[in-house]
Design a protein around this motif. Sequence first.
Motif, mmCIF file in Angstrom:
data_model
loop_
_atom_site.group_PDB
_atom_site.id
_atom_site.type_symbol
_atom_site.label_atom_id
_atom_site.label_comp_id
_atom_site.label_asym_id
_atom_site.label_seq_id
_atom_site.Cartn_x
_atom_site.Cartn_y
_atom_site.Cartn_z
ATOM 1 N N VAL A 104 0.816 -1.210 0.000
ATOM 2 C CA VAL A 104 0.000 0.000 0.000
ATOM 3 C C VAL A 104 0.852 1.262 0.000
ATOM 4 C CG1 VAL A 104 -1.792 1.285 1.243
ATOM 5 C CG2 VAL A 104 -1.812 -1.215 1.267
ATOM 6 N N GLU A 105 0.486 2.194 -0.864
ATOM 7 C CA GLU A 105 1.037 3.548 -0.815
ATOM 8 C C GLU A 105 -0.153 4.479 -0.664
ATOM 9 O OE1 GLU A 105 2.510 6.613 -4.047
ATOM 10 O OE2 GLU A 105 4.076 5.135 -3.633
ATOM 11 N N ALA A 106 -0.076 5.384 0.279
ATOM 12 C CA ALA A 106 -1.163 6.331 0.500
ATOM 13 C C ALA A 106 -0.608 7.750 0.509
ATOM 14 C CB ALA A 106 -1.881 6.037 1.816
ATOM 15 N N LEU A 107 -1.244 8.600 -0.258
ATOM 16 C CA LEU A 107 -0.852 9.996 -0.365
ATOM 17 C C LEU A 107 -2.031 10.890 -0.037
ATOM 18 C CD1 LEU A 107 0.990 9.761 -3.798
ATOM 19 C CD2 LEU A 107 2.057 9.841 -1.537
ATOM 20 N N ALA A 108 -1.728 12.075 0.482
ATOM 21 C CA ALA A 108 -2.760 13.071 0.756
ATOM 22 C C ALA A 108 -2.396 14.364 0.053
ATOM 23 C CB ALA A 108 -2.889 13.321 2.257
ATOM 24 N N CYS A 109 -3.416 14.982 -0.490
ATOM 25 C CA CYS A 109 -3.239 16.269 -1.161
ATOM 26 C C CYS A 109 -4.166 17.266 -0.464
ATOM 27 C CB CYS A 109 -3.564 16.143 -2.648
ATOM 28 S SG CYS A 109 -3.109 17.607 -3.578
ATOM 29 N N ALA A 110 -3.720 17.744 0.681
ATOM 30 C CA ALA A 110 -4.537 18.639 1.496
ATOM 31 C C ALA A 110 -4.838 19.961 0.801
ATOM 32 C CB ALA A 110 -3.844 18.891 2.826
ATOM 33 N N SER A 111 -4.016 20.342 -0.164
ATOM 34 C CA SER A 111 -4.232 21.607 -0.864
ATOM 35 C C SER A 111 -5.378 21.538 -1.870
ATOM 36 C CB SER A 111 -2.951 22.035 -1.587
ATOM 37 O OG SER A 111 -2.619 21.104 -2.596
ATOM 38 N N GLN A 155 -1.474 10.852 -11.636
ATOM 39 C CA GLN A 155 -0.059 11.191 -11.467
ATOM 40 C C GLN A 155 0.129 12.680 -11.169
ATOM 41 O OE1 GLN A 155 2.423 8.973 -11.345
ATOM 42 N NE2 GLN A 155 3.900 10.570 -10.908
ATOM 43 N N GLN A 156 -0.592 13.536 -11.857
ATOM 44 C CA GLN A 156 -0.492 14.976 -11.619
ATOM 45 C C GLN A 156 -0.873 15.327 -10.182
ATOM 46 O OE1 GLN A 156 0.814 17.458 -13.526
ATOM 47 N NE2 GLN A 156 1.474 15.744 -14.775
ATOM 48 N N TRP A 157 -1.943 14.724 -9.683
ATOM 49 C CA TRP A 157 -2.340 14.993 -8.296
ATOM 50 C C TRP A 157 -1.326 14.400 -7.317
ATOM 51 C CZ3 TRP A 157 -5.270 18.649 -6.687
ATOM 52 C CH2 TRP A 157 -6.281 19.143 -7.506
ATOM 53 N N SER A 158 -0.781 13.245 -7.634
ATOM 54 C CA SER A 158 0.168 12.615 -6.708
ATOM 55 C C SER A 158 1.452 13.441 -6.563
ATOM 56 C CB SER A 158 0.493 11.190 -7.150
ATOM 57 O OG SER A 158 1.293 11.181 -8.305
ATOM 58 N N LEU A 159 1.805 14.197 -7.591
ATOM 59 C CA LEU A 159 2.982 15.062 -7.497
ATOM 60 C C LEU A 159 2.790 16.195 -6.487
ATOM 61 C CD1 LEU A 159 3.931 15.303 -11.284
ATOM 62 C CD2 LEU A 159 5.106 13.980 -9.492
ATOM 63 N N LYS A 160 1.541 16.549 -6.225
ATOM 64 C CA LYS A 160 1.226 17.617 -5.263
ATOM 65 C C LYS A 160 0.981 17.062 -3.857
ATOM 66 C CE LYS A 160 -1.226 20.042 -8.933
ATOM 67 N NZ LYS A 160 -2.541 20.485 -9.399
ATOM 68 N N ALA A 161 1.062 15.748 -3.715
ATOM 69 C CA ALA A 161 0.676 15.093 -2.471
ATOM 70 C C ALA A 161 1.887 14.687 -1.641
ATOM 71 C CB ALA A 161 -0.168 13.862 -2.803
ATOM 72 N N THR A 162 1.608 14.328 -0.402
ATOM 73 C CA THR A 162 2.631 13.854 0.524
ATOM 74 C C THR A 162 2.178 12.520 1.127
ATOM 75 O OG1 THR A 162 1.618 15.097 2.327
ATOM 76 C CG2 THR A 162 3.402 16.178 1.123
ATOM 77 N N PRO A 163 3.104 11.716 1.610
ATOM 78 C CA PRO A 163 2.715 10.447 2.233
ATOM 79 C C PRO A 163 1.749 10.671 3.391
ATOM 80 C CG PRO A 163 5.068 10.474 1.822
ATOM 81 C CD PRO A 163 4.559 11.873 1.543
ATOM 82 N N ALA A 164 0.781 9.757 3.504
ATOM 83 C CA ALA A 164 -0.248 9.873 4.545
ATOM 84 C C ALA A 164 -0.805 8.484 4.868
ATOM 85 C CB ALA A 164 -1.363 10.795 4.064
#
Length: 172
Positions: A104-111, A155-164
Motif C-alpha cells: 500500500v502507498e497512500a498519499l494526501a493532497c490537502a491543498s 499522477q499529476q495529483w500525486s505530485l502535489k501530495a505527501t505520504p499519509a
Amino acid sequence: MSEPVETPPNASPVLPEGRLSGRTVFVGLLRQAFAAAASEGWDRILLCDPDFADWPLGEREVIASLNAWASRGRTIHFLARDYRVLRQTHPRLVQWRTTWSHLVEALACASASVDELPSMFWSPAWTLQRLDPVRCTMVASRAAERRVTMQEQWQQWSLKATPAFPASTLGL
C-alpha cells in the motif's frame, strides 16, 4: 442506467462500460472491481477520492477481495484529500492496510479542494471515474486512451501530495 451484473462464485465479474448513474450502482461497481482485481490478478490499482466516505472499503466482501488480491508484486495506491473520514468509517480497511502495508502507498493532497480531487478507480484493465459525486454519475471504460488519461490525472495529483495514512502510528 445499467445495474451491476451478478457474478457466479469463482468467476471474474463482468465489468460494464459506458455512462452510469446512482449511488447503488457506484458501490456495486466498486465491489465488482475489487473482485475482478482478485480473480484477474491486476498488479496495480489506483484509487482517488477526497475522503472515500461513500466507498464500500470497509465491507467484508471488499476486504475478502483485497485479501484474495494481495500478493507479491502487487500495489494499491490511495490518494485522498485526507484520511480522517476513511479511518472512522472503514475500520476493516484500516486493519487490512496495516496487515498489507508493504503493498500500500497512500498519499494526501490537502491543498486540493473537495471539488477538485477526482473520484476514480484505475486498473490496467478497467476504469471507473465518478464525474459528479452528488448525483453519482460516472463513466466506466476498458479503453486504453481513458486508462492513460486517468493515470496521467492521478499522477499529476500525486505530485502535489505527501505520504499519509500510515500503517501504524508511533506514540511516545
